[in-house]
Write a protein that holds these residues in place. Structure first.
Motif, PDB file in Angstrom:
ATOM      1  N   ALA A 289      38.239   9.061-109.628  1.00 16.51           N
ATOM      2  CA  ALA A 289      37.060   9.885-109.306  1.00 16.51           C
ATOM      3  C   ALA A 289      37.127  11.108-109.825  1.00 16.51           C
ATOM      4  O   ALA A 289      36.219  11.661-110.415  1.00 16.51           O
ATOM      5  N   ILE A 290      38.249  11.896-109.799  1.00 15.07           N
ATOM      6  CA  ILE A 290      38.374  13.162-110.233  1.00 15.07           C
ATOM      7  C   ILE A 290      38.141  13.263-111.640  1.00 15.07           C
ATOM      8  O   ILE A 290      37.279  13.980-112.164  1.00 15.07           O
TER       9      ILE A 290
ATOM     10  N   LEU B   4      36.373  11.023-113.478  1.00 13.09           N
ATOM     11  CA  LEU B   4      35.054  10.580-113.718  1.00 13.09           C
ATOM     12  C   LEU B   4      34.143  11.826-113.330  1.00 13.09           C
ATOM     13  O   LEU B   4      32.949  12.278-114.166  1.00 13.09           O
ATOM     14  N   VAL B   5      34.418  12.762-112.562  1.00 16.85           N
ATOM     15  CA  VAL B   5      33.739  13.907-112.217  1.00 16.85           C
ATOM     16  C   VAL B   5      33.768  14.877-113.221  1.00 16.85           C
ATOM     17  O   VAL B   5      32.712  15.620-113.767  1.00 16.85           O
ATOM     18  N   ILE B   6      35.096  15.019-113.718  1.00 14.75           N
ATOM     19  CA  ILE B   6      35.304  15.916-114.938  1.00 14.75           C
ATOM     20  C   ILE B   6      34.406  15.711-116.285  1.00 14.75           C
ATOM     21  O   ILE B   6      33.803  16.344-116.881  1.00 14.75           O
ATOM     22  N   ILE B   7      34.465  14.408-116.583  1.00 19.66           N
ATOM     23  CA  ILE B   7      33.911  13.855-117.639  1.00 19.66           C
ATOM     24  C   ILE B   7      32.272  13.881-117.474  1.00 19.66           C
ATOM     25  O   ILE B   7      31.641  14.514-118.291  1.00 19.66           O
ATOM     26  N   GLY B   8      31.732  13.896-116.273  1.00 18.00           N
ATOM     27  CA  GLY B   8      30.233  14.270-115.971  1.00 18.00           C
ATOM     28  C   GLY B   8      30.003  15.539-116.168  1.00 18.00           C
ATOM     29  O   GLY B   8      28.990  16.014-116.620  1.00 18.00           O
ATOM     30  N   LEU B   9      30.742  16.275-115.771  1.00 14.10           N
ATOM     31  CA  LEU B   9      30.669  17.856-115.864  1.00 14.10           C
ATOM     32  C   LEU B   9      30.532  18.229-117.573  1.00 14.10           C
ATOM     33  O   LEU B   9      29.754  18.950-118.017  1.00 14.10           O
ATOM     34  N   LEU B  10      31.614  17.489-117.898  1.00 17.95           N
ATOM     35  CA  LEU B  10      31.674  18.144-119.604  1.00 17.95           C
ATOM     36  C   LEU B  10      30.399  17.340-120.384  1.00 17.95           C
ATOM     37  O   LEU B  10      29.741  18.229-121.200  1.00 17.95           O
ATOM     38  N   LEU B  11      30.040  16.236-119.924  1.00 18.38           N
ATOM     39  CA  LEU B  11      28.696  15.722-120.592  1.00 18.38           C
ATOM     40  C   LEU B  11      27.378  16.405-120.274  1.00 18.38           C
ATOM     41  O   LEU B  11      26.607  16.736-121.137  1.00 18.38           O
ATOM     42  N   GLY B  12      27.373  16.886-119.017  1.00 16.44           N
ATOM     43  CA  GLY B  12      26.384  17.981-118.539  1.00 16.44           C
ATOM     44  C   GLY B  12      26.313  19.201-119.392  1.00 16.44           C
ATOM     45  O   GLY B  12      25.171  19.335-119.755  1.00 16.44           O
TER      46      GLY B  12
END
Length: 190
Positions: free
Chosen positions: A15-16, A18-26
């Motif tokens: 989960a951590i 995935l959150v980091i990947i999401g923040l980077l993509l955003g």
């Protein structure tokens, strides 16, 4: 002998990540949006500056750049004169090629143009012309931006005019709504 513990990621670790990947993509997508917005603002600034330059040339010489029948007198070293018909045309002489040179030699814009084959470019990289053209059902003298991404053209239209491709002083030669399309011609009429 103790049973061997299985190695792997826990759900919390996944989960951590995935959150980091999401923040980077955003962040990347937001960064691209900021770059696009800056390019649109630059194109609008270029349009406003060119309109002001054309108006200043007209005030000083009582003629349109490129169309000026005394272009070689008004701006020495220019490649030629226009025909004085009030349209920055593409006949003979090719006034739309003379226009940026007249403006540059007159000190109204920066750049070096030979009056025959060198054109201005936009922040997006497409050619920019001062030209009497028909775009989106309207004809007249204007600033034509070639090959703008649809989103750029629509934003320019929304910021300078009514946001509709076929009405107002900003026109595109095709309607908006073809997501990701390149609009061959967008004109800001003056």
């Amino acid at each position: 002998m103790l049973p061997r513990r299985q190695q792997g990621f826990t759900l919390v670790e996944i989960a951590i990540v995935l959150v980091i990947i999401g923040l980077l993509l955003g962040g990347v997508l937001k960064g691209q949006g900021l770059i696009d917005s800056a390019k649109v603002k630059n194109i609008i600034q270029q349009s406003n500056s060119l309109t002001a330059a054309v108006n200043a040339y007209q005030d000083k010489f009582r003629a349109l750049p490129g169309d000026d029948i005394q272009g070689t007198v008004h701006v020495p070293n220019s490649a030629g004169n226009g025909n004085g018909d009030g349209q920055i045309g593409d006949g003979q002489p090719r006034e739309f090629t003379l226009a940026p040179q007249h403006l540059a030699l007159g000190g109204f814009i920066t750049g070096s143009f030979n009056g025959t084959s060198q054109f201005m470019t936009s922040a997006q990289g497409g050619a920019v012309y001062l030209y009497n053209d028909e775009v989106g059902g309207r004809a007249g003298n204007g600033i034509r931006f070639d090959n703008l991404p649809e989103g750029y053209a629509e934003q320019i239209d929304s910021k300078l005019d009514d946001g509709v491709a076929s009405t107002g002083s900003v026109r595109a030669n095709m309607p908006y709504g073809n997501t990701g399309a390149i609009i061959p011609r967008t004109a800001v009429f003056f």
